[in-house]
Design a protein around this motif. Sequence first.
Motif, PDB file in Angstrom:
ATOM      1  N   SER A  87       0.681  -1.314   0.005  1.00  0.00           N
ATOM      2  CA  SER A  87       0.060   0.100  -0.013  1.00  0.00           C
ATOM      3  C   SER A  87       0.914   1.174  -0.074  1.00  0.00           C
ATOM      4  N   VAL A  88       0.269   2.249  -0.360  1.00  0.00           N
ATOM      5  CA  VAL A  88       0.759   3.572  -0.191  1.00  0.00           C
ATOM      6  C   VAL A  88       0.436   4.250   1.006  1.00  0.00           C
ATOM      7  N   VAL A  89       1.355   4.558   1.889  1.00  0.00           N
ATOM      8  CA  VAL A  89       1.029   4.903   3.151  1.00  0.00           C
ATOM      9  C   VAL A  89       1.156   6.374   3.460  1.00  0.00           C
ATOM     10  N   SER A 112      -1.522  12.007  -5.594  1.00  0.00           N
ATOM     11  CA  SER A 112      -2.561  11.404  -4.999  1.00  0.00           C
ATOM     12  C   SER A 112      -3.524  10.580  -5.965  1.00  0.00           C
ATOM     13  N   GLU A 113      -3.945  11.128  -7.197  1.00  0.00           N
ATOM     14  CA  GLU A 113      -4.806  10.181  -7.796  1.00  0.00           C
ATOM     15  C   GLU A 113      -4.110   9.206  -8.715  1.00  0.00           C
ATOM     16  N   ARG A 116      -3.907   6.134  -6.397  1.00  0.00           N
ATOM     17  CA  ARG A 116      -5.044   5.625  -6.289  1.00  0.00           C
ATOM     18  C   ARG A 116      -5.396   4.699  -7.591  1.00  0.00           C
ATOM     19  N   ASP A 121      -7.721   0.586  -3.964  1.00  0.00           N
ATOM     20  CA  ASP A 121      -8.042   1.262  -2.432  1.00  0.00           C
ATOM     21  C   ASP A 121      -6.938   1.057  -1.721  1.00  0.00           C
ATOM     22  N   SER A 122      -5.709   0.195  -2.006  1.00  0.00           N
ATOM     23  CA  SER A 122      -4.716   0.348  -1.079  1.00  0.00           C
ATOM     24  C   SER A 122      -3.623   1.212  -1.361  1.00  0.00           C
ATOM     25  N   GLY A 123      -4.144   1.971  -2.507  1.00  0.00           N
ATOM     26  CA  GLY A 123      -3.266   3.192  -2.811  1.00  0.00           C
ATOM     27  C   GLY A 123      -3.555   4.580  -2.231  1.00  0.00           C
ATOM     28  N   VAL A 124      -4.897   4.516  -1.496  1.00  0.00           N
ATOM     29  CA  VAL A 124      -5.316   5.848  -0.883  1.00  0.00           C
ATOM     30  C   VAL A 124      -4.401   5.947   0.538  1.00  0.00           C
ATOM     31  N   HIS A 125      -4.017   7.258   0.707  1.00  0.00           N
ATOM     32  CA  HIS A 125      -2.981   7.263   1.629  1.00  0.00           C
ATOM     33  C   HIS A 125      -3.219   8.580   2.474  1.00  0.00           C
ATOM     34  N   ALA A 126      -2.382   8.811   3.676  1.00  0.00           N
ATOM     35  CA  ALA A 126      -2.205  10.019   4.312  1.00  0.00           C
ATOM     36  C   ALA A 126      -1.435  10.832   3.691  1.00  0.00           C
TER      37      ALA A 126
ATOM     38  N   ALA B  22      -7.450  14.015  -2.944  1.00  0.00           N
ATOM     39  CA  ALA B  22      -7.458  12.362  -3.097  1.00  0.00           C
ATOM     40  C   ALA B  22      -6.731  11.563  -2.093  1.00  0.00           C
ATOM     41  N   TYR B  23      -7.244  11.877  -0.785  1.00  0.00           N
ATOM     42  CA  TYR B  23      -6.354  11.137  -0.058  1.00  0.00           C
ATOM     43  C   TYR B  23      -7.328  11.060   1.299  1.00  0.00           C
ATOM     44  N   ILE B  24      -6.751  10.119   2.429  1.00  0.00           N
ATOM     45  CA  ILE B  24      -7.668   9.954   3.652  1.00  0.00           C
ATOM     46  C   ILE B  24      -7.173  10.598   4.843  1.00  0.00           C
ATOM     47  N   LYS B  27      -3.654   6.989   8.039  1.00  0.00           N
ATOM     48  CA  LYS B  27      -3.531   5.601   7.664  1.00  0.00           C
ATOM     49  C   LYS B  27      -2.644   4.767   8.712  1.00  0.00           C
ATOM     50  N   PHE B  34      -0.435   7.139  10.601  1.00  0.00           N
ATOM     51  CA  PHE B  34       0.252   8.537   9.941  1.00  0.00           C
ATOM     52  C   PHE B  34      -1.028   9.044   9.828  1.00  0.00           C
ATOM     53  N   SER B  36      -2.837  12.475   8.294  1.00  0.00           N
ATOM     54  CA  SER B  36      -2.415  13.739   7.265  1.00  0.00           C
ATOM     55  C   SER B  36      -2.390  14.984   7.877  1.00  0.00           C
TER      56      SER B  36
END
Lengths: 150, 150, 150
Positions: A87-89, A112-113, A116, A121-126, B22-24, B27, B34, B36
Amino acid sequence: MIQERLKELDIILPPAPAPLAAYIPAKKAGGLIFVSGQLPLKDRALMLTGPMKTEEDSEKAAAALRQCFINALAAASGVCSPDEIKSVVKLNIYVASTPEFIWQHKAGNGASELARSIFGDSGVHARAAIGVPSLPLNASVELEVIFSLG
Amino acid sequence: MIQERLKELDIILPPAPAPLAAYIPAKKAGGLIFVSGQLPLKDRALMLTGPMKTEEDSEKAAAALRQCFINALAAASGVCSPDEIKSVVKLNIYVASTPEFIWQHKAGNGASELARSIFGDSGVHARAAIGVPSLPLNASVELEVIFSLG
Amino acid sequence: MIQERLKELDIILPPAPAPLAAYIPAKKAGGLIFVSGQLPLKDRALMLTGPMKTEEDSEKAAAALRQCFINALAAASGVCSPDEIKSVVKLNIYVASTPEFIWQHKAGNGASELARSIFGDSGVHARAAIGVPSLPLNASVELEVIFSLG
């Protein structure tokens, strides 16, 4: 799986960018991969230089940060196969900015886009996005990435 | 336990702030959370905008960074219960600064002291504080947090 | 082994620098040591203040960042013996810069080269180097380090 997805997106990973100095493109530790700050190098030239000034500049900066993410993935590929990345953390997004430029978050979406798009889904990150007065070699943007090996 | 302590301090966690892009908000990876970069949003408005200039501005910036820490805890709550957080590992404190503003460490205490107040000994953390020319939406401060799940 | 190497290099670790505020010099989490941002303090005075302007300034900044790395190792020594440190994972290099200063990577080599000199192959690390308008106490440079306990 990630390598297949890169093909679908017509993304060819360049060779890991050579460090400008006494460091390495990426380092594994504690189940994470810490990637060195990536500049928007494409075919060995910087795509964008100098500070961003207006909201319109966000788009150019976003395109440059998209390239930085490709370079970060190339850098990580030096220490593991892209398919091993779970994943992208976190992304740290630096945008060379005049004091008037306050759209670092829009610029960051370029990276960020793509994260993803490649990792799902595991590419969505902080992430964090900040302005800076200047960057190495007069680059307009720089990107740090932490990946997880899962 | 942390939720009780928040009650004692009369702190009500807001809903996790919606990402600007596009982030959360947070994570999990490698036993860490971590978070954001958080802006000093309170009731959906920025508490403080524009660059800090004089030593006196440190107090306003500290109050804004206190709010950022509350928002960071709210963001972490999206991926775990506050009671599962074992410790505060690191803060990265960004303060929009004219070149004359050199009190980022004083500003940062607004977040650091609240971390200790909520988490006690395990709330004491490593941190870095730096100046930046500008931040997203013209916010005066931004805060990144790493929590540990222990 | 690291302590012997420090002797060979004639490097005496100072006492861990006292934090300027409500935080600690270093914190362990997840097998990593996160070191707080270190300023170029030597014998309790800053070696270098104010923003860097020209390429020639890179050398002074590199010398100051070398000192920051020594201070980071001293800070880490507060939570473990230097001999327990397995590798240098990442450096974050902040250089107070006018918008014209674009050699943060050269400045960073002062820290990166010392890391390799002390830790050998395991001292080679990922890193990011960025410009900032100002830093606490008007310091010219600040350094964050992540070590691994292996």
